[in-house]
Design a protein around this motif. Structure first.
Motif, PDB file in Angstrom:
ATOM      1  N   UNK A 380       0.815  -1.213   0.000  1.00 15.31           N
ATOM      2  CA  UNK A 380       0.000   0.000   0.000  1.00 15.31           C
ATOM      3  C   UNK A 380       0.851   1.267   0.000  1.00 15.31           C
ATOM      4  N   UNK A 381       1.986   1.231   0.710  1.00 15.92           N
ATOM      5  CA  UNK A 381       2.869   2.410   0.763  1.00 15.92           C
ATOM      6  C   UNK A 381       3.357   2.771  -0.638  1.00 15.92           C
ATOM      7  N   UNK A 382       3.705   1.745  -1.424  1.00 13.86           N
ATOM      8  CA  UNK A 382       4.166   2.006  -2.793  1.00 13.86           C
ATOM      9  C   UNK A 382       3.082   2.694  -3.596  1.00 13.86           C
ATOM     10  N   UNK A 383       1.849   2.226  -3.430  1.00 16.80           N
ATOM     11  CA  UNK A 383       0.744   2.811  -4.203  1.00 16.80           C
ATOM     12  C   UNK A 383       0.538   4.259  -3.769  1.00 16.80           C
ATOM     13  N   UNK A 384       0.640   4.508  -2.466  1.00 16.45           N
ATOM     14  CA  UNK A 384       0.494   5.880  -1.973  1.00 16.45           C
ATOM     15  C   UNK A 384       1.599   6.777  -2.510  1.00 16.45           C
ATOM     16  N   UNK A 385       2.802   6.245  -2.532  1.00 20.35           N
ATOM     17  CA  UNK A 385       3.940   7.033  -3.029  1.00 20.35           C
ATOM     18  C   UNK A 385       3.802   7.261  -4.534  1.00 20.35           C
ATOM     19  N   UNK A 386       3.254   6.261  -5.228  1.00 17.43           N
ATOM     20  CA  UNK A 386       3.009   6.431  -6.660  1.00 17.43           C
ATOM     21  C   UNK A 386       2.100   7.615  -6.940  1.00 17.43           C
ATOM     22  N   UNK A 387       1.124   7.787  -6.074  1.00 21.82           N
ATOM     23  CA  UNK A 387       0.208   8.916  -6.229  1.00 21.82           C
ATOM     24  C   UNK A 387       0.993  10.225  -6.147  1.00 21.82           C
ATOM     25  N   UNK A 388       1.905  10.313  -5.181  1.00 16.96           N
ATOM     26  CA  UNK A 388       2.706  11.537  -5.029  1.00 16.96           C
ATOM     27  C   UNK A 388       3.626  11.729  -6.238  1.00 16.96           C
ATOM     28  N   UNK A 389       4.192  10.618  -6.730  1.00 15.71           N
ATOM     29  CA  UNK A 389       5.091  10.702  -7.888  1.00 15.71           C
ATOM     30  C   UNK A 389       4.342  11.281  -9.081  1.00 15.71           C
ATOM     31  N   UNK A 390       3.104  10.819  -9.273  1.00 15.01           N
ATOM     32  CA  UNK A 390       2.323  11.307 -10.406  1.00 15.01           C
ATOM     33  C   UNK A 390       1.930  12.757 -10.213  1.00 15.01           C
ATOM     34  N   UNK A 391       1.654  13.124  -8.963  1.00 12.96           N
ATOM     35  CA  UNK A 391       1.290  14.514  -8.667  1.00 12.96           C
ATOM     36  C   UNK A 391       2.451  15.459  -9.014  1.00 12.96           C
ATOM     37  N   UNK A 392       3.653  15.053  -8.630  1.00 14.18           N
ATOM     38  CA  UNK A 392       4.833  15.880  -8.924  1.00 14.18           C
ATOM     39  C   UNK A 392       5.013  16.031 -10.430  1.00 14.18           C
ATOM     40  N   UNK A 394       2.757  15.850 -12.721  1.00 14.70           N
ATOM     41  CA  UNK A 394       1.709  16.705 -13.287  1.00 14.70           C
ATOM     42  C   UNK A 394       1.975  18.170 -12.982  1.00 14.70           C
ATOM     43  N   UNK A 395       2.381  18.444 -11.745  1.00 11.65           N
ATOM     44  CA  UNK A 395       2.675  19.832 -11.373  1.00 11.65           C
ATOM     45  C   UNK A 395       3.764  20.409 -12.254  1.00 11.65           C
ATOM     46  N   UNK A 396       4.710  19.559 -12.624  1.00 12.38           N
ATOM     47  CA  UNK A 396       5.824  20.030 -13.450  1.00 12.38           C
ATOM     48  C   UNK A 396       5.494  19.972 -14.938  1.00 12.38           C
ATOM     49  N   UNK A 397       4.268  19.553 -15.270  1.00  8.19           N
ATOM     50  CA  UNK A 397       3.879  19.345 -16.675  1.00  8.19           C
ATOM     51  C   UNK A 397       4.835  18.377 -17.348  1.00  8.19           C
ATOM     52  N   UNK A 398       5.190  17.323 -16.618  1.00  8.84           N
ATOM     53  CA  UNK A 398       6.077  16.299 -17.166  1.00  8.84           C
ATOM     54  C   UNK A 398       7.538  16.699 -17.036  1.00  8.84           C
ATOM     55  N   UNK A 399       8.385  15.721 -17.088  1.00  7.63           N
ATOM     56  CA  UNK A 399       9.819  15.970 -16.980  1.00  7.63           C
ATOM     57  C   UNK A 399      10.503  15.514 -18.259  1.00  7.63           C
ATOM     58  N   UNK A 400      11.440  16.304 -18.726  1.00 10.62           N
ATOM     59  CA  UNK A 400      12.248  15.834 -19.839  1.00 10.62           C
ATOM     60  C   UNK A 400      13.437  15.064 -19.302  1.00 10.62           C
ATOM     61  N   UNK A 401      13.913  15.503 -18.155  1.00 10.83           N
ATOM     62  CA  UNK A 401      15.116  14.923 -17.587  1.00 10.83           C
ATOM     63  C   UNK A 401      14.725  13.920 -16.505  1.00 10.83           C
ATOM     64  N   UNK A 402      14.941  12.633 -16.789  1.00 18.28           N
ATOM     65  CA  UNK A 402      14.522  11.593 -15.845  1.00 18.28           C
ATOM     66  C   UNK A 402      15.298  11.681 -14.532  1.00 18.28           C
ATOM     67  N   UNK A 403      16.536  12.136 -14.604  1.00 20.34           N
ATOM     68  CA  UNK A 403      17.335  12.291 -13.388  1.00 20.34           C
ATOM     69  C   UNK A 403      16.735  13.333 -12.467  1.00 20.34           C
ATOM     70  N   UNK A 404      16.300  14.464 -13.054  1.00 15.74           N
ATOM     71  CA  UNK A 404      15.646  15.499 -12.258  1.00 15.74           C
ATOM     72  C   UNK A 404      14.359  14.970 -11.648  1.00 15.74           C
ATOM     73  N   UNK A 405      13.629  14.175 -12.441  1.00 19.30           N
ATOM     74  CA  UNK A 405      12.375  13.637 -11.930  1.00 19.30           C
ATOM     75  C   UNK A 405      12.621  12.743 -10.713  1.00 19.30           C
ATOM     76  N   UNK A 406      13.645  11.902 -10.811  1.00 19.94           N
ATOM     77  CA  UNK A 406      13.932  11.001  -9.689  1.00 19.94           C
ATOM     78  C   UNK A 406      14.335  11.781  -8.446  1.00 19.94           C
TER      79      UNK A 406
END
Ligand SMILES: [Zn+2]
Length: 424
Positions: A380-392, A394-406
């Motif tokens: 369940x923690x992973x699923x909750x964290x996934x929600x936050x990952x997707x929120x970030x 979306x707020x950034x309108x997507x990331x071009x740089x995967x390193x920055x996203x991580x």
């Protein structure tokens, strides 16, 4: 610093003239000897945290000194203080605030740059510096590790000009490692979701830390299971009930579509009883009132082949749920064995291909499901964290740089562990 005088500009802003009050600024940065002979003066315009509605601008009148030490390689130097090192145009606290906005306050880099009147690269640099504290910190002790995948961006399909067939040309994934029991948040993320990707991350962690892990919670991914068997041979793999029930619900919908198509020779319509019951079929039995249950059950029972096939599949789902419900009840092996036997025999007798596939899948994953029933550990923690990952993202309108996203998701999901979400 000390204030010499304050000027009010015609647009209402204030210009503050500053002088150096720190006596140690007179010490030569190269040799440390205090200077006494002034060479000249210089004015800089350092930037600081915003203050007030109109803002302040600073003029720092600093002096240049001749170094007294004859052997010193620097003949002269200009004053500097720790908050504003030589050559810096921002105060250290402004840089730190910019970094912390992105790291701890969940702000985007663009927004932090706008708020603090800085440029995007400046804020990104400050954030990278602040994020170093998170990435360099040792991993928290983890007993239950959660592994989950997150899609990065949208998959892209392209038509092959020769064959005319559509092909998946881009499908990017991140695999996340999560503290599934404690509050450690996201421990790391790697690009891809293969056995090699998981093993690559595990190899970067200390051996003593890996030895601590007792259980690993995953969804029903054969790649992750294989990776754990190699990378964490002592850990027990757990598949949680959420993904198993999800599979059973998918099976129900498949049965419904197939039987409707086969028997009626068309797609489902709103007047079909199985179409009407399609949502109720997916709900848990205990969440249906008697009235709702009768509304689902009776019309299907009277419907003939379509209804009876669906009800058989529904009972298979519910008996699987009964089996999974034994988790956290300290059920005996005998009870678990009986519930499993009940489910498997029902599926075998059902003579519905989708139901049999479900039974085969459950059987293939039985060790992991049994581990879930015994421990109750879920992802369940992973699923909750996934929600936050997707929120970030979306707020950034997507990331071009995967390193920055991580880096961003890592910081944003460990705030609780670092105490940044504690209101007290
Ligand atoms: Zn010197």
């Amino acid at each position: 610093m000390s204030v010499i005088r304050v000027e009010r500009l015609h647009d209402g802003r204030r210009r503050v003239h500053l002088a150096t009050a720190d006596a140690s600024a007179r010490a030569c940065p190269a040799c440390g000897v205090f200077a006494s002979r002034v060479k000249g003066s210089a004015t800089t315009r350092p930037r600081d945290l915003p203050y007030g509605e109109r803002g302040l601008e600073f003029f720092w009148h600093k002096r240049r000194w001749w170094c007294r030490e004859s052997a010193c390689p620097w003949k002269s130097f200009t004053e500097q203080i720790p908050q504003i090192p030589a050559g810096a145009r921002l105060t250290a606290r402004l840089r730190a605030a910019a970094g912390c906005r992105v790291r701890d306050a969940g702000s985007t880099v663009v927004q932090a740059a706008r708020d603090l009147h800085l440029s995007w690269p400046t804020v990104m640099d400050a954030f990278r510096e602040a994020a170093g504290e998170v990435t360099r910190a040792p991993l928290p002790e983890v007993v239950v590790l959660g592994i989950d995948e997150t899609r990065r961006g949208r998959p892209r399909w392209e038509q092959n000009p020769e064959t005319g067939k559509w092909q998946l040309t881009r499908d990017r994934w991140h695999t996340g490692f999560v503290d599934a029991l404690g509050s450690g948040g996201l421990l790391g993320q790697v690009e891809g979701r293969t056995v090699a990707d998981v093993l690559a991350w595990l190899s970067t962690t200390p051996l003593t830390w890996r030895k601590n892990i007792r259980h690993v919670a995953i969804d029903m991914s054969a790649a992750y299971r294989a990776a754990i068997r190699t990378g964490l041979p002592d850990a027990i793999v757990v598949v949680d009930h959420f993904h198993v029930v999800q599979l059973a619900n998918k099976m129900l919908s498949l049965v419904r579509r197939r039987t409707t198509a086969e028997i009626r020779g068309r797609r489902g319509r709103a007047t079909d009883p199985e179409w009407k019951a399609r949502r109720r079929l997916l709900r848990n039995r205990e969440d249906l009132t008697d009235e709702q249950f009768a509304k689902m059950w009776n019309p299907l029972l009277d419907e003939g082949k379509v209804g009876q096939t669906l009800l058989t599949a529904w009972i298979a789902k519910e008996s699987l749920r009964n089996l999974l419900a034994l988790a956290r009840t300290s059920a005996s092996r005998h009870q678990v064995g009986q519930a499993r036997w009940k489910f498997l025999t029902w599926c075998a007798d059902a003579d519905i291909p989708e139901v049999r596939t479900l039974a085969a899948t459950v059987d293939r994953w039985w060790n992991e499901i049994a581990a879930f029933i015994a421990t109750g550990h879920s992802n369940a923690k992973s699923e909750g964290i996934n929600r936050v990952i997707k929120l970030v993202a979306r707020n950034a309108f997507g990331f071009r740089n995967a390193g920055h996203q991580r880096l961003r998701t890592r910081c944003v999901t460990t705030r609780r562990a670092r105490g940044h979400l504690r209101t007290a």
